[in-house]
Design a protein around this motif. Structure first.
Motif, PDB file in Angstrom:
ATOM      1  N   ILE A   5      55.306  98.309 143.125  1.00 17.19           N
ATOM      2  CA  ILE A   5      54.772  97.126 143.804  1.00 17.19           C
ATOM      3  C   ILE A   5      54.631  97.494 145.272  1.00 17.19           C
ATOM      4  CG2 ILE A   5      55.170  94.711 144.425  1.00 17.19           C
ATOM      5  CD1 ILE A   5      56.985  94.572 141.902  1.00 17.19           C
ATOM      6  N   CYS A   6      53.425  97.341 145.803  1.00 21.50           N
ATOM      7  CA  CYS A   6      53.188  97.741 147.195  1.00 21.50           C
ATOM      8  C   CYS A   6      54.011  96.878 148.144  1.00 21.50           C
ATOM      9  CB  CYS A   6      51.701  97.611 147.526  1.00 21.50           C
ATOM     10  SG  CYS A   6      51.344  97.958 149.249  1.00 21.50           S
ATOM     11  N   LYS A   7      54.718  97.536 149.078  1.00 22.80           N
ATOM     12  CA  LYS A   7      55.543  96.791 150.035  1.00 22.80           C
ATOM     13  C   LYS A   7      54.700  96.113 151.100  1.00 22.80           C
ATOM     14  CE  LYS A   7      59.868  99.156 149.426  1.00 22.80           C
ATOM     15  NZ  LYS A   7      60.832 100.148 149.924  1.00 22.80           N
ATOM     16  N   ASN A   8      53.507  96.569 151.227  1.00 22.18           N
ATOM     17  CA  ASN A   8      52.642  96.010 152.258  1.00 22.18           C
ATOM     18  C   ASN A   8      51.847  94.815 151.738  1.00 22.18           C
ATOM     19  OD1 ASN A   8      51.278  95.885 154.797  1.00 22.18           O
ATOM     20  ND2 ASN A   8      49.549  96.961 153.875  1.00 22.18           N
ATOM     21  N   CYS A   9      51.270  94.922 150.514  1.00 15.69           N
ATOM     22  CA  CYS A   9      50.379  93.851 150.061  1.00 15.69           C
ATOM     23  C   CYS A   9      50.750  93.278 148.680  1.00 15.69           C
ATOM     24  CB  CYS A   9      48.925  94.323 150.062  1.00 15.69           C
ATOM     25  SG  CYS A   9      48.539  95.448 148.727  1.00 15.69           S
ATOM     26  N   LYS A  10      51.855  93.750 148.091  1.00 13.62           N
ATOM     27  CA  LYS A  10      52.374  93.234 146.811  1.00 13.62           C
ATOM     28  C   LYS A  10      51.502  93.548 145.597  1.00 13.62           C
ATOM     29  CE  LYS A  10      55.673  91.009 149.117  1.00 13.62           C
ATOM     30  NZ  LYS A  10      55.810  92.017 150.195  1.00 13.62           N
ATOM     31  N   ASN A  11      50.556  94.432 145.770  1.00 18.42           N
ATOM     32  CA  ASN A  11      49.697  94.860 144.678  1.00 18.42           C
ATOM     33  C   ASN A  11      50.487  95.772 143.725  1.00 18.42           C
ATOM     34  OD1 ASN A  11      47.268  95.648 143.273  1.00 18.42           O
ATOM     35  ND2 ASN A  11      47.243  97.507 144.518  1.00 18.42           N
ATOM     36  N   HIS A  12      50.249  95.656 142.395  1.00 17.28           N
ATOM     37  CA  HIS A  12      50.887  96.556 141.428  1.00 17.28           C
ATOM     38  C   HIS A  12      49.991  97.769 141.228  1.00 17.28           C
ATOM     39  CE1 HIS A  12      54.027  93.743 139.771  1.00 17.28           C
ATOM     40  NE2 HIS A  12      53.312  92.965 140.559  1.00 17.28           N
ATOM     41  N   TYR A  17      49.747 106.279 146.350  1.00 20.10           N
ATOM     42  CA  TYR A  17      49.233 105.355 147.358  1.00 20.10           C
ATOM     43  C   TYR A  17      48.769 104.063 146.692  1.00 20.10           C
ATOM     44  CZ  TYR A  17      48.965 109.487 150.349  1.00 20.10           C
ATOM     45  OH  TYR A  17      49.259 110.603 151.067  1.00 20.10           O
ATOM     46  N   CYS A  18      48.921 102.951 147.396  1.00 25.14           N
ATOM     47  CA  CYS A  18      48.426 101.669 146.896  1.00 25.14           C
ATOM     48  C   CYS A  18      46.900 101.712 146.821  1.00 25.14           C
ATOM     49  CB  CYS A  18      48.876 100.543 147.834  1.00 25.14           C
ATOM     50  SG  CYS A  18      48.086  98.974 147.485  1.00 25.14           S
ATOM     51  N   ASN A  19      46.359 101.338 145.682  1.00 28.12           N
ATOM     52  CA  ASN A  19      44.896 101.382 145.553  1.00 28.12           C
ATOM     53  C   ASN A  19      44.221 100.154 146.157  1.00 28.12           C
ATOM     54  OD1 ASN A  19      45.595  99.482 143.695  1.00 28.12           O
ATOM     55  ND2 ASN A  19      44.505 100.393 141.966  1.00 28.12           N
ATOM     56  N   ASN A  20      45.040  99.242 146.699  1.00 28.51           N
ATOM     57  CA  ASN A  20      44.457  98.065 147.353  1.00 28.51           C
ATOM     58  C   ASN A  20      44.403  98.230 148.872  1.00 28.51           C
ATOM     59  OD1 ASN A  20      43.431  95.376 147.486  1.00 28.51           O
ATOM     60  ND2 ASN A  20      45.470  94.720 148.160  1.00 28.51           N
ATOM     61  N   CYS A  21      45.540  98.617 149.477  1.00 29.82           N
ATOM     62  CA  CYS A  21      45.559  98.697 150.945  1.00 29.82           C
ATOM     63  C   CYS A  21      45.786 100.109 151.457  1.00 29.82           C
ATOM     64  CB  CYS A  21      46.612  97.750 151.526  1.00 29.82           C
ATOM     65  SG  CYS A  21      48.294  98.332 151.280  1.00 29.82           S
ATOM     66  N   GLY A  22      46.109 101.066 150.578  1.00 30.35           N
ATOM     67  CA  GLY A  22      46.281 102.449 151.021  1.00 30.35           C
ATOM     68  C   GLY A  22      47.680 102.786 151.506  1.00 30.35           C
TER      69      GLY A  22
HETATM   70 ZN    ZN Z   1      49.017  97.595 149.171  1.00 30.70          ZN
END
Ligand code: ZN
Length: 275
Positions: A5-12, A17-22
Motif C-alpha cells: 500500500i503506497c504510503k504517499n497515496c494509499k494506492n495498492h 514503485y507505486c504505479n499511481n504516484c511513483g
Molecule cells: Zn502512490
C-alpha cells in the motif's frame, strides 16, 4: 507477488514503485546517511548529463531535441522551458555582449517610438531632477535583468507565427512552442555565449576587436540562425527543401522585426517605469 500500500497515496500496487504516484518503497536499508549523499551525487550527475545531452543535441543535430520531445523521448533531456531559463541565467551571469540591453540612446533614436521615448525621458529628468547621464546610467542598470527575462515573450509570439506558417505539418500549438523554445535556446547559445567566446579568443590571439558594435556580429548571428532554422525545420516539420528555405527566411524576418520593434519597445517601457 507481494502487494504494497503506497504510503504517499494509499494506492495498492506490486513492484518497487507505486504505479499511481511513483513513490518508492523504502526499507531500513535506505536509512543510511550515505544514501542522502548518493542522492546529491545522482542529482548533480543527472542534471549535468541531461543538460549536456540537450545542449549537444541542439548544436549538433538541429531540430532533434524538439522532434524527440514531441514524440515522447524525454527522459534523457532537460525540460525545454527549464533549459531556456538556464540559458537566460547563464547569459545574465556572463554578459559578454551588451546584446539586448541597449543604451538609452538607442531607444530615444528608434525610428518608431524614439519621440515617445524622448518625451518619457524628459519627463523623468524633470520629475526626478536628474540629468541625461544619470537617467542613462540608471536605465542601463535596470534594463540588465528586464532585457533577459523579457526573452520569454518571444516564445508564445513566435510559436503562434510558426503555427500559422506550418500548421499543416504540426497541428498542435504545443509542438510549435517546443520548436520555438529550441530555436530561441540556440539563439541564446550561439549569439550570446558561443560567438562572444570565439570573438574573445580572436581578440586575445590576433588582437582583432570584433566586439565593437553589431555591424559584424549581427549578420554572423543571423547567418548561424538561418542555417540552424533551415536544418531544424527540415528535421522537425519534414518540409520540402524549398519550403524549408521559405519557412526559415520568413521565421527569421519576423523574429528580427519582433525583437527590433516590439520587444525593444516593451523593454524600454518596462524599464523606464521602474526608474
Ligand atoms: Zn502512490
Amino acid at each position: 507477488m507481494q502487494e504494497f500500500i503506497c504510503k504517499n497515496c494509499k494506492n495498492h500496487f506490486v513492484g518497487k514503485y507505486c504505479n499511481n504516484c511513483g513513490e518508492k518503497i523504502h526499507n531500513e536499508n535506505d536509512k543510511r546517511i550515505s544514501i542522502l549523499f548518493a542522492d546529491v551525487f545522482h542529482f548533480v550527475t543527472h542534471f549535468e548529463g541531461t543538460l549536456l545531452t540537450s545542449l549537444k543535441t541542439i548544436i549538433l543535430h538541429p531540430g532533434k531535441f524538439s522532434e524527440d520531445y514531441c514524440n515522447g523521448v524525454r527522459k534523457k533531456y532537460f525540460k525545454p522551458l527549464s533549459l531556456f531559463l538556464m540559458l537566460i541565467i547563464l547569459y545574465l551571469l556572463f554578459p559578454i555582449f551588451e546584446g539586448l540591453n541597449m543604451r538609452l540612446f538607442y531607444h530615444t533614436s528608434h525610428e518608431l517610438y524614439g519621440s515617445f521615448a524622448q518625451k518619457k525621458v524628459s519627463a523623468l529628468m524633470t520629475a526626478k531632477n536628474m540629468d541625461w547621464a544619470q537617467v542613462s546610467e540608471a536605465f542601463h542598470a535596470k534594463g540588465e535583468k528586464v532585457s533577459k527575462f523579457l526573452l520569454f515573450i518571444i516564445l508564445p509570439v513566435m510559436a503562434s507565427l510558426s503555427w500559422l506558417l506550418a500548421f499543416k505539418k504540426r497541428k498542435y500549438y504545443y509542438d510549435h512552442f517546443i520548436y520555438v523554445t529550441e530555436n530561441t535556446s540556440f539563439l541564446l547559445l550561439w549569439g550570446f555565449l558561443v560567438l562572444p567566446i570565439i570573438m574573445l579568443f580572436l581578440r586575445l590571439i590576433f588582437g582583432i576587436n570584433f566586439l565593437q558594435g553589431d555591424k559584424i556580429t549581427g549578420p554572423v548571428v543571423l547567418a548561424g540562425m538561418l542555417i540552424f532554422s533551415f536544418i531544424s525545420a527540415k528535421r522537425f516539420f519534414k518540409f520540402s527543401i524549398w519550403y524549408c528555405i521559405i519557412y526559415s527566411i520568413i521565421y527569421l524576418g519576423l523574429l528580427v522585426l519582433f525583437i527590433q520593434n516590439i520587444y525593444k519597445f516593451i523593454l524600454f517601457y518596462l524599464t523606464i517605469i521602474q526608474l
